[in-house]
Design an enzyme around this catalytic site. Structure first.
Site, PDB file in Angstrom:
ATOM      1  N   ASN A 114       0.746  -1.054  -0.147  1.00 47.15           N
ATOM      2  CA  ASN A 114      -0.013   0.002   0.140  1.00 47.15           C
ATOM      3  C   ASN A 114       0.745   1.185   0.115  1.00 47.15           C
ATOM      4  O   ASN A 114       1.824   1.340   0.727  1.00 47.15           O
ATOM      5  CB  ASN A 114      -0.941   0.052   1.195  1.00 47.15           C
ATOM      6  CG  ASN A 114      -1.967  -1.085   1.149  1.00 47.15           C
ATOM      7  OD1 ASN A 114      -2.973  -0.899   0.471  1.00 47.15           O
ATOM      8  ND2 ASN A 114      -1.681  -2.098   1.858  1.00 47.15           N
ATOM      9  N   GLU A 146      -0.519  -0.565  -4.396  1.00 47.29           N
ATOM     10  CA  GLU A 146      -2.104  -0.470  -4.180  1.00 47.29           C
ATOM     11  C   GLU A 146      -2.257   1.154  -3.596  1.00 47.29           C
ATOM     12  O   GLU A 146      -1.391   1.829  -2.852  1.00 47.29           O
ATOM     13  CB  GLU A 146      -2.627  -1.225  -3.000  1.00 47.29           C
ATOM     14  CG  GLU A 146      -2.662  -2.670  -3.214  1.00 47.29           C
ATOM     15  CD  GLU A 146      -3.833  -3.508  -2.335  1.00 47.29           C
ATOM     16  OE1 GLU A 146      -4.164  -3.003  -1.594  1.00 47.29           O
ATOM     17  OE2 GLU A 146      -3.606  -4.854  -2.557  1.00 47.29           O
ATOM     18  N   ASP A 176      -7.384   0.830  -4.726  1.00 49.21           N
ATOM     19  CA  ASP A 176      -7.828   0.152  -3.418  1.00 49.21           C
ATOM     20  C   ASP A 176      -8.897   0.941  -3.200  1.00 49.21           C
ATOM     21  O   ASP A 176      -9.195   2.429  -3.218  1.00 49.21           O
ATOM     22  CB  ASP A 176      -6.631   0.150  -2.484  1.00 49.21           C
ATOM     23  CG  ASP A 176      -6.766  -0.563  -1.332  1.00 49.21           C
ATOM     24  OD1 ASP A 176      -7.666  -1.291  -1.471  1.00 49.21           O
ATOM     25  OD2 ASP A 176      -5.912  -0.494  -0.471  1.00 49.21           O
ATOM     26  N   GLU A 233     -12.968  -7.312  -1.906  1.00 47.74           N
ATOM     27  CA  GLU A 233     -12.421  -7.299  -0.478  1.00 47.74           C
ATOM     28  C   GLU A 233     -13.310  -7.637   0.411  1.00 47.74           C
ATOM     29  O   GLU A 233     -14.505  -7.356   0.473  1.00 47.74           O
ATOM     30  CB  GLU A 233     -11.784  -6.032   0.123  1.00 47.74           C
ATOM     31  CG  GLU A 233     -10.629  -5.493  -1.135  1.00 47.74           C
ATOM     32  CD  GLU A 233     -10.123  -4.229  -0.385  1.00 47.74           C
ATOM     33  OE1 GLU A 233      -9.054  -4.153   0.220  1.00 47.74           O
ATOM     34  OE2 GLU A 233     -10.620  -3.225  -0.358  1.00 47.74           O
TER      35      GLU A 233
HETATM   36  P1  C2E Z   1      -6.648  -1.789   3.019  1.00 46.67           P
HETATM   37  O1  C2E Z   1      -5.355  -1.453   2.114  1.00 46.67           O
HETATM   38  O2  C2E Z   1      -7.802  -1.804   2.087  1.00 46.67           O
HETATM   39  O3  C2E Z   1      -6.353  -3.234   3.753  1.00 46.67           O
HETATM   40  C1  C2E Z   1      -7.369  -4.255   3.832  1.00 46.67           C
HETATM   41  C2  C2E Z   1      -7.803  -4.247   5.306  1.00 46.67           C
HETATM   42  O4  C2E Z   1      -9.027  -4.742   5.566  1.00 46.67           O
HETATM   43  C3  C2E Z   1      -6.992  -4.551   6.393  1.00 46.67           C
HETATM   44  O5  C2E Z   1      -7.044  -4.033   7.529  1.00 46.67           O
HETATM   45  C4  C2E Z   1      -7.346  -6.173   6.567  1.00 46.67           C
HETATM   46  O6  C2E Z   1      -7.004  -6.789   7.667  1.00 46.67           O
HETATM   47  C5  C2E Z   1      -8.956  -5.990   6.479  1.00 46.67           C
HETATM   48  N1  C2E Z   1      -9.714  -6.931   6.252  1.00 46.67           N
HETATM   49  C6  C2E Z   1      -9.226  -7.789   5.284  1.00 46.67           C
HETATM   50  N2  C2E Z   1     -10.335  -9.044   4.847  1.00 46.67           N
HETATM   51  C7  C2E Z   1     -11.026  -8.532   5.971  1.00 46.67           C
HETATM   52  C8  C2E Z   1     -12.541  -9.430   6.249  1.00 46.67           C
HETATM   53  O7  C2E Z   1     -12.959 -10.268   5.524  1.00 46.67           O
HETATM   54  N3  C2E Z   1     -13.423  -8.517   7.199  1.00 46.67           N
HETATM   55  C9  C2E Z   1     -12.732  -7.442   7.709  1.00 46.67           C
HETATM   56  N4  C2E Z   1     -13.712  -6.945   8.593  1.00 46.67           N
HETATM   57  N5  C2E Z   1     -11.733  -6.843   7.596  1.00 46.67           N
HETATM   58  C10 C2E Z   1     -11.018  -7.470   6.607  1.00 46.67           C
HETATM   59  P2  C2E Z   1      -5.664  -3.400   8.418  1.00 46.67           P
HETATM   60  O8  C2E Z   1      -4.576  -4.465   8.099  1.00 46.67           O
HETATM   61  O9  C2E Z   1      -6.224  -2.743   9.650  1.00 46.67           O
HETATM   62  O10 C2E Z   1      -5.285  -2.157   7.626  1.00 46.67           O
HETATM   63  C11 C2E Z   1      -6.207  -1.203   7.403  1.00 46.67           C
HETATM   64  C12 C2E Z   1      -5.601  -0.196   6.169  1.00 46.67           C
HETATM   65  O11 C2E Z   1      -4.499   0.709   6.538  1.00 46.67           O
HETATM   66  C13 C2E Z   1      -5.344  -0.873   4.860  1.00 46.67           C
HETATM   67  O12 C2E Z   1      -6.649  -0.975   4.045  1.00 46.67           O
HETATM   68  C14 C2E Z   1      -4.301   0.382   4.404  1.00 46.67           C
HETATM   69  O13 C2E Z   1      -5.258   1.263   3.807  1.00 46.67           O
HETATM   70  C15 C2E Z   1      -3.729   0.881   5.508  1.00 46.67           C
HETATM   71  N6  C2E Z   1      -2.450   0.201   5.632  1.00 46.67           N
HETATM   72  C16 C2E Z   1      -2.105  -0.819   6.169  1.00 46.67           C
HETATM   73  N7  C2E Z   1      -0.741  -1.144   5.889  1.00 46.67           N
HETATM   74  C17 C2E Z   1      -0.150  -0.030   5.378  1.00 46.67           C
HETATM   75  C18 C2E Z   1       1.105   0.345   4.929  1.00 46.67           C
HETATM   76  O14 C2E Z   1       2.097  -0.272   5.042  1.00 46.67           O
HETATM   77  N8  C2E Z   1       1.133   1.428   4.313  1.00 46.67           N
HETATM   78  C19 C2E Z   1       0.105   2.305   3.904  1.00 46.67           C
HETATM   79  N9  C2E Z   1       0.321   3.484   3.229  1.00 46.67           N
HETATM   80  N10 C2E Z   1      -0.963   1.950   4.549  1.00 46.67           N
HETATM   81  C20 C2E Z   1      -1.125   0.793   5.001  1.00 46.67           C
HETATM   82 MG    MG Z   2      -4.624  -2.330   0.478  1.00 37.17          MG
HETATM   83 MG    MG Z   3      -8.686  -2.074   0.570  1.00 39.74          MG
HETATM   84 MG    MG Z   4      -9.385  -0.492   3.331  1.00 42.34          MG
END
Ligand code: C2E
Ligand code: MG
Ligand code: MG
Ligand code: MG
Length: 288
Positions: A114, A146, A176, A233
């Site tokens: 991301n 992404e 995304d 997703e």
């Molecule tokens: P994202 O890129 O849209 O990642 C998907 C998020 O949805 C992830 O949350 C994942 O754990 C969650 N998810 C996946 N499948 C499901 C499901 O079936 N149900 C539910 N309820 N949730 C699900 P996470 O890991 O908390 O990350 C949240 C957001 O934070 C990410 O959304 C992304 O936008 C950001 N993020 C995370 N890591 C990075 C990074 O290294 N760099 C940047 N710039 N943003 C990041």
């Molecule tokens: Mg993502």
């Molecule tokens: Mg996403």
């Molecule tokens: Mg998201």
């Protein structure tokens, strides 16, 4: 009396604000230290081929446990990293770590990282991507960048040129959280990207009203016209997966049903259990 109540509320509000500001300050310093000391971690979540069920790709998601405050959600620390500028080092670390992990996994699974709009505020991002690929000796076709729909809309024309440059080197770009920003379908053809990632909120909408399937189906048909691959997703149940596979045309599925974000070696185990990724081509080339 009412006045006293008001005053009390203001006091509670002040205390809450003060507490929040203190937490933010602690997290801000802690995050910079964590990036410096290399204590951030990455979890990976699989994306599976809708037709075959094989894992085709894994998304790197940043994980951070503060020494005193415990686990902090990326929803909280990513915006902080963006505010302080720490996001650049965080992104470089993610790119390098993700490419290294991907090169070590069995088969030809892809990896996605991301990026934030802030990552494009200097012109070093292309160099960072190239360096990460070179260090890991990873083929560019196995890396996906992404960028959220909202960030994409903020990007200026020179940044869009940078994205075009990234794609010309064989790295794919995913849009995304599609559906959480403006969602104006009319601008989609102007954005340079390869993969449309439809946000979890659409799955939730279908849960509460099956008529929403028509909306989802319309979006994927448009994506097909534009020759994009489609990911949905946030699929949590088999019932939802069955419903979606029957009514909606998409290539890859991501969600708790197929796996929570996991450690890098668990991805390796999972891919091995499937005997690879199912083909020499990777899933995103399913558009034909
Ligand atoms: P994202 O890129 O849209 O990642 C998907 C998020 O949805 C992830 O949350 C994942 O754990 C969650 N998810 C996946 N499948 C499901 C499901 O079936 N149900 C539910 N309820 N949730 C699900 P996470 O890991 O908390 O990350 C949240 C957001 O934070 C990410 O959304 C992304 O936008 C950001 N993020 C995370 N890591 C990075 C990074 O290294 N760099 C940047 N710039 N943003 C990041
Ligand atoms: Mg993502
Ligand atoms: Mg996403
Ligand atoms: Mg998201």
């Amino acid at each position: 009396c009412a006045k006293r109540d008001d005053r009390k509320q203001i006091q509670v509000f002040d205390e809450e604000m003060k507490r929040q500001m203190e937490r933010t300050a602690v997290l801000r310093d802690g995050l910079v230290a964590a990036i410096d000391q290399g204590t951030l971690e990455s979890a990976f979540q699989v994306l599976v081929d809708v037709e075959t069920g094989f894992p085709k790709s894994a998304e790197a998601l940043a994980r951070w446990t503060h020494p005193e405050l415990g686990p902090v959600s990326p929803a909280e620390f990513i915006p902080l990293a963006e505010q302080t500028g720490a996001i650049r080092d965080l992104t470089i670390w993610q790119l390098e770590n993700a490419c290294r992990c991907c090169a070590e996994w069995p088969g030809d699974i892809s990896v996605s990282v991301n990026l934030s709009a802030k990552d494009f505020s200097s012109d070093t991002i292309i160099g960072s991507i190239e360096k990460a690929l070179q260090q890991a000796a990873l083929d560019p076709s196995r890396l996906i960048i992404e960028i959220t729909e909202t960030a994409m809309l903020e990007l200026r024309t020179d940044v869009l040129a940078a994205i075009t440059e990234i794609r010309s080197r064989g790295v794919r770009v995913a849009l995304d959280d599609f559906g959480t920003g403006y969602s104006s379908l009319s601008y989609l053809h102007k954005i340079p990207f390869d993969i449309l990632k439809i946000d979890r909120s659409f799955v939730e909408a279908v849960e509460s009203d099956p008529r929403q399937l028509q909306v989802l189906s319309g979006i994927t048909q448009l994506a097909r016209l534009l020759e994009k691959s489609v990911v949905i997703e946030g699929i949590e149940t088999q019932e939802m997966m069955d419903l979606l596979s029957e009514r909606v045309d998409f290539d890859l599925a991501q969600g708790y049903l197929f796996g929570r974000p996991m450690r890098e070696r668990d991805i390796a185990t999972l891919v091995s259990a499937f005997g690879g990724t199912g083909s020499r081509k990777n899933g995103f080339s399913a558009v034909a």
